[in-house]
Design an enzyme around this catalytic site. Structure first.
Site, short mmCIF file in Angstrom:
data_model
loop_
_atom_site.label_atom_id
_atom_site.label_comp_id
_atom_site.label_asym_id
_atom_site.label_seq_id
_atom_site.Cartn_x
_atom_site.Cartn_y
_atom_site.Cartn_z
N GLU A 229 0.81 -1.23 0.00
CA GLU A 229 0.00 0.00 0.00
C GLU A 229 0.84 1.28 0.00
OE1 GLU A 229 -2.73 -0.52 3.28
OE2 GLU A 229 -3.50 -2.39 2.46
N ASN A 277 1.85 -5.31 -2.94
CA ASN A 277 0.45 -5.61 -2.63
C ASN A 277 -0.33 -4.31 -2.39
OD1 ASN A 277 -1.52 -7.72 -1.83
ND2 ASN A 277 -1.36 -6.87 0.23
N HIS A 313 -10.63 -6.14 -2.02
CA HIS A 313 -11.66 -5.79 -1.04
C HIS A 313 -12.74 -5.05 -1.85
CE1 HIS A 313 -9.34 -7.02 2.41
NE2 HIS A 313 -8.32 -6.30 2.00
N GLU A 344 -6.53 -10.61 -0.97
CA GLU A 344 -7.28 -10.34 0.28
C GLU A 344 -8.77 -10.26 -0.01
OE1 GLU A 344 -5.75 -7.00 2.50
OE2 GLU A 344 -3.66 -7.55 2.13
N ASP A 346 -12.64 -10.09 -0.19
CA ASP A 346 -13.92 -10.16 0.51
C ASP A 346 -14.85 -9.16 -0.16
OD1 ASP A 346 -12.94 -7.71 1.54
OD2 ASP A 346 -12.56 -8.52 3.53
#
Ligand code: 9MR
Length: 429
Positions: A229, A277, A313, A344, A346
């Site tokens: 990030e 990432n 996400h 990651e 979701d």
């Protein structure tokens, strides 16, 4: 209900870059031809394996377009002289298992296999229901918090391995691979690290942290999120003024901190896979474009980066990304000669910004986008059961005490419809 098969959308996208024949053309001696290659596929043409004449950007393109790959190419090397990075010696397509009773089995039986991951928490491993679903359904582990800087190096030069070792050892015992998350990140830093200043101090702290952490886990962890990030936009959705994120690292070293972190990591472990990432870079948007240029620059400079993790996400406050958009975005990164990973995933249903039906479509189509691309090495879900999702308690997720309903299992560890849609995608349905 089934959504539009992504295969159709994907081939439409790929054909936009040239589908003049059904054969395996593209790739090969001139490399660049791969980007306009045919629709070939499994049998491939001449391109691929060792890349074309300018491997970094062209070698994988042959594979992209469903061309070369399997039989290898005649070209060699690449523009940066790091022989082979642009090549891609895997098959041009991924073939699904005929059947599977777990996601893990579907991933392991696919050809080439695809990793099925989950973020695992130390507290989860105290719960037998959680543990058994986690190990049965997944073969790839990311520690949700236990390998972050504040957990591992709470005081300068003094390391605390216990909680991370518990997760890593459990994963190894269950035949799972592990991704170390994360070496250099502005968040979850101990106070002492946040208040470092000056290039020398910050560089020394990065070096000590990476060397000790990678050294400790060297025999058990072979993939690392080296930098997490590093880019920010005005909105969490990845829109508005993309730029390098101010942080203790960037403020002291400028953009150079990225190269430095990857170089130190490579020195520490010459064979580890080293990843960048980030979130809200899942589809093509301003942030994804910025990260693409950043990573492309690293590849061109010969910085030892092996892959990019797309967090995925989906839903508030992050981006929404359809399967075809994700496929196109992942493709351009893979064409740099990099592995790509959904790292990651979701899908937050809080505040109903994503409806139940949309959630199912996203789960299916995004997993399918990765599955169809052999360079997409895995899909990690950010948790096991809804009740433990990080989203539930984070104000930005707009849950107001409700469950985010964001994952594949309910709190009794029963499979949800989201699970079925992911399984469909992994089995080519
Ligand atoms: O899931 C993690 C949550 O438990 C922590 O409180 C949070 C703190 O920053 O980090 C969460 O994990 C993040 C991951 O490490 C990096 N990408 C975003 C994830 C969700 O915030």
């Amino acid at each position: 209900m089934r959504s539009t098969p992504l295969t159709l959308l994907l081939s439409a996208f790929l054909c936009a870059t040239g589908c003049s024949d059904g054969g395996g053309g593209g790739g090969g001696e001139t490399g660049g031809a791969g980007t306009t290659g045919g629709t070939g596929g499994a049998t491939g043409g001449t391109g691929g394996a060792t890349g074309g004449t300018s491997g970094v950007t062209s070698g994988t393109s042959g594979v992209t377009s469903g061309t070369g790959g399997a039989t290898g190419g005649t070209g060699g090397g690449d523009a940066t002289g790091t022989s082979g990075t642009g090549g891609n010696d895997g098959p041009a397509v991924r073939t699904p298992a005929a059947s599977a009773s777990t996601l893990r089995e579907a991933g392991e039986k696919a050809n080439p296999p695809i990793l099925i991951g989950a973020a695992i928490s130390g507290s989860g491993l105290n719960d037998n229901g959680y543990k058994s679903v986690a190990a049965a359904e997944h073969n790839y582990v990311t520690a949700e918090n236990e390998m972050k800087w504040n957990a591992l190096e709470p005081n300068p030069g003094s390391f605390s391995w216990g909680s991370a070792d518990n997760i890593v050892n459990w994963a190894v015992q269950n035949g799972m691979q592990i991704k170390g998350h994360t070496l250099v990140w502005h968040n979850q830093l101990p106070g002492w690290a946040s208040s470092l200043s000056g290039a020398t101090q910050v560089e020394q702290a990065i070096r000590r942290h990476i060397e000790n952490v990678m050294g400790h886990f060297k025999d058990r962890v072979h993939t690392w999120d080296v930098v997490n990030e590093a880019v920010i936009t005005d909105s969490d959705t990845g829109v508005g003024n993309p730029r390098m994120r101010p942080s203790v690292f960037f403020n002291a070293l400028g953009e150079r901190f990225l190269d430095l972190a990857f170089q130190i990591a490579r020195e520490q472990d010459p064979t580890a896979k080293l990843y960048y990432n980030d979130y809200s870079i899942d589809a093509r948007n301003e942030k994804a474009d910025f990260v693409y240029e950043m990573v492309r620059g690293m590849v061109e400079r010969g910085v030892p980066i092996d892959g990019v993790g797309f967090q995925m996400h989906i839903g508030p406050p992050n981006n929404e990304a359809g399967g075809a958009d994700v496929a196109a975005n992942l493709r351009r990164f893979a064409d740099l000669g990099l592995e790509v990973l959904i790292s990651e995933m979701d899908i937050n249903r809080c505040s109903n910004q994503v409806t139940a039906e949309e959630q199912l479509t996203y789960y299916h189509d995004i997993v399918e986008a990765c599955f169809l691309m052999p360079e997409c090495v895995g899909i990690t879900f950010w948790g096991i059961n809804d009740g433990r999702s990080w989203l539930n308690s984070w104000s930005g997720a707009l849950c107001n005490g409700q469950s985010s309903q964001s994952l594949l299992f309910n709190d009794q560890y029963q499979k949800k419809e989201t699970y079925n849609r992911v399984m469909d995608a992994l089995l080519g349905r």
